[in-house]
Design a protein around this motif. Structure first.
Motif, short mmCIF file in Angstrom:
data_model
loop_
_atom_site.label_atom_id
_atom_site.label_comp_id
_atom_site.label_asym_id
_atom_site.label_seq_id
_atom_site.Cartn_x
_atom_site.Cartn_y
_atom_site.Cartn_z
N ALA A 96 12.77 -76.86 27.31
CA ALA A 96 11.55 -76.96 28.12
C ALA A 96 11.68 -78.10 29.12
CB ALA A 96 10.33 -77.18 27.23
N ASN A 97 10.93 -78.00 30.20
CA ASN A 97 10.89 -79.06 31.20
C ASN A 97 10.22 -80.30 30.60
OD1 ASN A 97 9.86 -80.66 33.58
ND2 ASN A 97 10.96 -79.04 34.66
N SER A 98 10.80 -81.46 30.83
CA SER A 98 10.32 -82.69 30.19
C SER A 98 9.36 -83.51 31.05
CB SER A 98 11.53 -83.58 29.81
OG SER A 98 12.26 -83.95 30.97
N LEU A 99 8.93 -82.99 32.21
CA LEU A 99 8.15 -83.81 33.14
C LEU A 99 6.83 -84.28 32.53
CD1 LEU A 99 8.05 -85.03 35.94
CD2 LEU A 99 6.97 -82.93 36.77
N ARG A 100 6.10 -83.37 31.90
CA ARG A 100 4.83 -83.78 31.29
C ARG A 100 5.05 -84.81 30.18
NH1 ARG A 100 1.93 -77.84 31.09
NH2 ARG A 100 0.71 -78.06 33.02
N ALA A 101 6.10 -84.64 29.43
CA ALA A 101 6.40 -85.61 28.37
C ALA A 101 6.67 -86.99 28.95
CB ALA A 101 7.60 -85.12 27.56
N HIS A 102 7.28 -87.04 30.13
CA HIS A 102 7.51 -88.34 30.77
C HIS A 102 6.19 -88.97 31.21
CE1 HIS A 102 11.84 -88.66 30.76
NE2 HIS A 102 11.96 -87.42 31.20
N ARG A 103 5.25 -88.17 31.65
CA ARG A 103 3.94 -88.72 31.99
C ARG A 103 3.27 -89.30 30.75
NH1 ARG A 103 1.92 -83.84 36.05
NH2 ARG A 103 3.13 -84.51 37.87
N LEU A 104 3.40 -88.60 29.63
CA LEU A 104 2.86 -89.12 28.37
C LEU A 104 3.51 -90.46 28.04
CD1 LEU A 104 1.40 -89.12 25.65
CD2 LEU A 104 3.15 -87.52 24.80
N LEU A 105 4.80 -90.57 28.26
CA LEU A 105 5.51 -91.81 27.96
C LEU A 105 4.98 -92.96 28.82
CD1 LEU A 105 7.81 -92.94 26.24
CD2 LEU A 105 9.37 -92.41 28.10
N HIS A 106 4.66 -92.69 30.06
CA HIS A 106 4.12 -93.74 30.93
C HIS A 106 2.71 -94.13 30.50
CE1 HIS A 106 6.97 -94.50 34.32
NE2 HIS A 106 7.55 -93.45 33.75
N ALA A 108 1.73 -94.03 27.41
CA ALA A 108 1.99 -94.81 26.20
C ALA A 108 2.37 -96.25 26.54
CB ALA A 108 3.08 -94.14 25.38
N ALA A 109 3.13 -96.43 27.61
CA ALA A 109 3.54 -97.78 28.01
C ALA A 109 2.32 -98.63 28.37
CB ALA A 109 4.50 -97.70 29.19
N ARG A 110 1.32 -98.02 28.97
CA ARG A 110 0.11 -98.76 29.33
C ARG A 110 -0.61 -99.27 28.08
NH1 ARG A 110 -2.86 -95.04 33.99
NH2 ARG A 110 -1.20 -95.13 35.57
N HIS A 111 -0.43 -98.57 26.97
CA HIS A 111 -1.12 -98.94 25.74
C HIS A 111 -0.20 -99.65 24.74
CE1 HIS A 111 -4.94 -96.78 26.48
NE2 HIS A 111 -4.18 -95.95 27.18
N THR A 143 -1.67 -88.60 20.04
CA THR A 143 -2.72 -89.05 19.12
C THR A 143 -2.11 -89.65 17.85
OG1 THR A 143 -2.92 -86.79 18.25
CG2 THR A 143 -4.46 -87.46 19.98
N ALA A 144 -0.95 -89.15 17.43
CA ALA A 144 -0.28 -89.72 16.26
C ALA A 144 0.12 -91.17 16.51
CB ALA A 144 0.94 -88.88 15.90
N ALA A 145 0.31 -91.53 17.78
CA ALA A 145 0.66 -92.90 18.14
C ALA A 145 -0.57 -93.75 18.44
CB ALA A 145 1.60 -92.91 19.35
N GLY A 146 -1.76 -93.16 18.26
CA GLY A 146 -2.99 -93.92 18.44
C GLY A 146 -3.68 -93.72 19.77
#
Length: 240
Positions: A96-106, A108-111, A143-146
């Motif tokens: 699958a394309n990972s672009l949305r997952a990278h947005r989630l990662l960013h 997560a970095a804010r939090h 959500t598992a990461a809070g």
């Protein structure tokens, strides 16, 4: 000390590299002073959101390699992953394309939970057969990461986060990064690939020494010559 790491969630060597880097960091005396920042990179931005086929099918099509060669390659990667405690499952991996997952990662970095989310994304993709392009699955990981579910869902199509991801891509190009994982230590030292743990430890030690040169203090007014340093040596002996 800061370590910037470029990687793709859909990169098998990136997860292996994460484990090896963690092992190298564990043997670094100043590990508590290291800040890690995860950055986005896509090996294949042209991937559709969902690819109808297996990882082997995709690699045969994308690389033009014989199927037997691809199967041998994935078996080798699986064995390397096992050596660092990872259980890759290429048979059930969802391409699958990972672009949305990278947005989630960013997001997560804010939090402050980027490392936990990065770990969860890599495990989901390579070990558990989770579709990292599926918004519902990404909400579960977030959500598992809070993180709040509504914030995660909004982030997946957020243009501001998308711009941060694109900025990572641009910075990688500026560094000349063409493959991942890639590690930049204090913006001076680069380590390419999933190197052995000791390579990372050596690189961290080198970067630390460069940033913290050893300075030997000499007593004020003392002069050193061929026969020694007086009165510094005399003062030292007097103190015994």
């Amino acid at each position: 000390m800061k370590v910037d790491i470029w990687s793709d969630i859909a990169c098998p060597w990136c997860y292996i590299g994460k484990r090896r880097f963690e092992a190298g960091l564990k043997n670094f005396a100043h590990a508590d002073d290291v800040e890690i920042a995860w950055h986005s990179f896509q090996l294949d931005p042209s991937l559709p959101e969902h690819y109808d086929g297996s990882e082997v099918d995709y690699l045969v099509e994308r690389k033009g390699m014989p199927r037997a060669g691809v199967e041998q390659m994935t078996a080798h990667v699986k064995a390397q992953a096992a050596e660092v405690g990872l259980d890759y499952d290429f048979d059930n991996l969802v391409v699958a394309n990972s672009l949305r997952a990278h947005r989630l990662l960013h997001l997560a970095a804010r939090h402050g939970v980027a490392d936990a989310v990065k770990e969860a994304l890599l495990s989901a993709h390579f070990e558990r057969g989770v579709d990292i392009g599926d918004p519902d699955r990404l909400v579960e990981i977030g959500t598992a990461a809070g993180l709040a579910a509504d914030e995660v869902r909004a982030a997946l199509d957020d243009e501001t986060l998308g711009a941060e991801v694109e900025a990572d891509f641009a910075r990688a190009r500026a560094y000349g990064i063409q493959g991942v994982p890639f590690y930049v230590i204090d913006e001076k030292f680069g380590v390419s690939g999933a190197q052995p743990a000791e390579v990372f430890t050596d690189a961290l030690n080198q970067a630390w020494a460069d940033a913290h040169p050893l300075v030997m203090p000499v007593a004020e007014g003392a002069v050193c010559g061929p026969d020694g340093c007086d009165p510094v040596e005399q003062k030292a002996s007097d103190a015994k």
